[in-house]
Design a protein around this motif. Sequence first.
Motif, PDB file in Angstrom:
ATOM      1  N   THR A   1       0.856  -1.181   0.000  1.00  0.00           N
ATOM      2  CA  THR A   1       0.000   0.000   0.000  1.00  0.00           C
ATOM      3  C   THR A   1       0.892   1.230   0.000  1.00  0.00           C
ATOM      4  N   VAL A   2       0.753   2.061  -1.015  1.00  0.00           N
ATOM      5  CA  VAL A   2       1.532   3.291  -1.144  1.00  0.00           C
ATOM      6  C   VAL A   2       0.565   4.457  -1.004  1.00  0.00           C
ATOM      7  N   ARG A   3       0.825   5.335  -0.035  1.00  0.00           N
ATOM      8  CA  ARG A   3      -0.080   6.436   0.269  1.00  0.00           C
ATOM      9  C   ARG A   3       0.538   7.772  -0.122  1.00  0.00           C
ATOM     10  N   ASP A   4      -0.277   8.831  -0.048  1.00  0.00           N
ATOM     11  CA  ASP A   4       0.232  10.170  -0.338  1.00  0.00           C
ATOM     12  C   ASP A   4       1.378  10.544   0.591  1.00  0.00           C
ATOM     13  N   ALA A   5       1.357  10.009   1.809  1.00  0.00           N
ATOM     14  CA  ALA A   5       2.432  10.312   2.757  1.00  0.00           C
ATOM     15  C   ALA A   5       3.770   9.756   2.292  1.00  0.00           C
ATOM     16  N   ASP A   6       3.781   8.824   1.327  1.00  0.00           N
ATOM     17  CA  ASP A   6       5.018   8.259   0.800  1.00  0.00           C
ATOM     18  C   ASP A   6       5.553   9.042  -0.393  1.00  0.00           C
ATOM     19  N   ALA A   7       4.929  10.168  -0.727  1.00  0.00           N
ATOM     20  CA  ALA A   7       5.409  10.975  -1.846  1.00  0.00           C
ATOM     21  C   ALA A   7       6.825  11.479  -1.582  1.00  0.00           C
ATOM     22  N   HIS A   8       7.622  11.571  -2.629  1.00  0.00           N
ATOM     23  CA  HIS A   8       9.025  11.939  -2.480  1.00  0.00           C
ATOM     24  C   HIS A   8       9.494  12.637  -3.751  1.00  0.00           C
TER      25      HIS A   8
END
Length: 408
Positions: free
Chosen positions: A171-178
């Motif tokens: 699960t990749v969330r907006d918080a994982d944006a980089h």
Amino acid sequence: MLLQGSGQRGIPTLGLPIAAPPGTRLVSGYTLRADRPVNTVHSFLLRAALGHSHLGAQLPTARLMPDLNLPANDALQARALAKRWATQDPHPSAIIARALRYFHDQPFYYTLNPPRLQGDITDRFLFDTRQGFCEDYASAFAVLMRAAGIPARIVVGYMGGSWNSTLHYFTVRDADAHAWVEVWLQGQGWVRVDPTAAVAASRIEAGAGATANGGLGLSTANQGWFPQWTRALRSGWDTAGYLWDTWVVAFGPAEQRALLHRLGLKADWGALARYLAISFGLLAAMGFVWTYWRQRPPVLPLDQRLYRRYLRRLKRHGLRPLPGEGALDFALRIGRHWPAHAQAALEVARRYHEVRYAPVGPGDSLAKRLAKLRKATTAPLTTSGTSGTSGTSGKAPNTTQKPDTAIR
């Protein structure tokens, strides 16, 4: 890939996309875009190449010129620094190493709440505030590279994600944006460089997330039951949502017709929708319960539960074990602060050691020892005529008579 509705056209891919699924198209920069904004949960079957180490290895000079451009009168200090590095050692790898070492050695901080910058934001970030998040570091690094004559471009995407061990997916969330940078090197093509990862770990703001600290997160092994319970609950809910999105929301017309054909049914979409909602709702609930049960916090043995109850009672009076301090050492320290309770504290520590570590003989059963520990940990401890209940004051005993206060 299941993509949640965002109203955007960009589609993240794992690696370099080599084919465009229906409803999408490949555009410049090796990115994938949908024909229309993705407003609902959508399922994509993607194909990508993971080992593209020589991406754009042969590019004409004209193609690289846009990746060397800089505004005419901006970042003058940054330009001077980059040119000084290039003069000392013009090899691109040496310049890149100098820039990363600059971010590491100078007092740069990673923070999600940096001060607002006015005017020449690159120079102010590099030489004044030195506080920012991934986009600030990527932008400043790209300016330094271009000023040194190395083509560079900023790349945005995601880094990290959480693994679901029940159904085996990320699960990749907006918080994982980089955000990071790609530099072009002769014979190698576009090479990824993450300047944010160069920031010293001691200067990363607490709670900044995995993308900030390069995966060096705090261990959850020693956390209490509530964080573990919350994490298990969230994982179970995520599993249920995944099942619902996979088999109901993203179950498009083509999949519906194929299922009806295999079942020998006519295209009764209303009946099918009701059937799917009930069946896969139950399936999602089962998945939620199963995941929560597998990841539930472990139940501690009785002796540990009793001893932890005893520690909670002491904590209310300011006494708690130090990191690495054993039960017996803690009991001795209690005795120094509360002389009246020295014997009781030693009794609790000895009983705990007996139950936890000593072999059980034929005449002294485990149940009997646990009963002694239960009695020792539940007996009221009093602070009669003593001071220093916080465990830190170190004052002499107070001779004034005071009513006994039970620790409950």
